[in-house]
Design an enzyme around this catalytic site. Structure first.
Site, PDB file in Angstrom:
ATOM      1  N   ARG A 287       0.824  -1.197   0.000  1.00 48.45           N
ATOM      2  CA  ARG A 287       0.000   0.000   0.000  1.00 48.45           C
ATOM      3  C   ARG A 287       0.862   1.253   0.000  1.00 48.45           C
ATOM      4  NH1 ARG A 287      -5.043  -0.362   3.888  1.00 48.45           N
ATOM      5  NH2 ARG A 287      -6.261  -1.645   2.525  1.00 48.45           N
ATOM      6  N   GLN A 288       0.242   2.364  -0.353  1.00 49.96           N
ATOM      7  CA  GLN A 288       0.951   3.630  -0.345  1.00 49.96           C
ATOM      8  C   GLN A 288       1.426   3.982   1.055  1.00 49.96           C
ATOM      9  OE1 GLN A 288       1.885   5.533  -2.984  1.00 49.96           O
ATOM     10  NE2 GLN A 288       3.081   6.648  -1.469  1.00 49.96           N
ATOM     11  N   SER A 289       0.610   3.714   2.063  1.00 53.24           N
ATOM     12  CA  SER A 289       0.995   4.049   3.433  1.00 53.24           C
ATOM     13  C   SER A 289       2.256   3.307   3.857  1.00 53.24           C
ATOM     14  CB  SER A 289      -0.152   3.759   4.411  1.00 53.24           C
ATOM     15  OG  SER A 289      -0.537   2.411   4.331  1.00 53.24           O
TER      16      SER A 289
ATOM     17  N   ASP B 165       5.033   5.296   2.434  1.00 52.20           N
ATOM     18  CA  ASP B 165       5.140   6.566   3.147  1.00 52.20           C
ATOM     19  C   ASP B 165       5.952   6.423   4.429  1.00 52.20           C
ATOM     20  OD1 ASP B 165       3.627   7.743   1.207  1.00 52.20           O
ATOM     21  OD2 ASP B 165       1.783   7.778   2.376  1.00 52.20           O
TER      22      ASP B 165
ATOM     23  N   ARG C 107      -3.449   7.522  -4.206  1.00 54.34           N
ATOM     24  CA  ARG C 107      -3.478   6.230  -3.511  1.00 54.34           C
ATOM     25  C   ARG C 107      -3.821   6.405  -2.038  1.00 54.34           C
ATOM     26  NH1 ARG C 107       0.757   5.483  -7.228  1.00 54.34           N
ATOM     27  NH2 ARG C 107       2.320   6.179  -5.713  1.00 54.34           N
TER      28      ARG C 107
END
Length: 134
Positions: free
Chosen positions: A37-39, A42, A55
């Site tokens: 996932r994008q998180s 991040d 996203r």
């Protein structure tokens, strides 16, 4: 009565062999070819591209829609004898069990799918229920 669901993506409720309710939610949340996932990306560094923002937004929308759906289906879920979930990782588990929780972790009807389902679709929900024969 049986319930089958694939994570936050697909939920289906079945009574005997008749499908009673179905909703599939798909969002662009993973980095193409990168996985995850994008998180997750991040956490390693700050990313501020248009794609990463999209996203991140879709992750939040997916979680919100999934929780709303589970709360809306509360009357249907109360009548289920088995509720199958696949929500790997803390972010996905939070969708199901964060306060206020649409599903109670202590509820003996809530069971994890013991294998990784494929893409969350109605056909996959049916396949999971048939494979587990619950």
């Amino acid at each position: 009565r049986r319930c089958g669901g694939g994570g936050a993506g697909c939920a289906a409720r079945r009574a005997t062999a008749r499908l009673v309710a179905h909703k599939t939610i798909h969002r662009y949340v993973t980095r193409r070819g990168q996985g995850g996932r994008q998180s997750s990306a991040d956490g390693a560094k700050h990313i501020s591209s248009a794609g990463s923002s999209l996203r991140r937004h879709h992750e939040a929308e997916l979680a919100r829609e999934a929780r709303e759906l589970l709360f809306a289906w509360a009357p249907l879920l109360r009548r289920c004898t088995v509720i199958l979930t696949h929500a790997p990782g803390p972010a996905n588990a939070a969708v199901l069990h964060a306060s206020p929780a649409p599903l109670d972790k202590a509820d003996r009807r809530v069971r994890r799918i013991p294998f990784a389902p494929r893409r969350p679709t109605l056909d996959e929900a049916k396949r999971v229920v048939e494979r587990l024969a619950c």
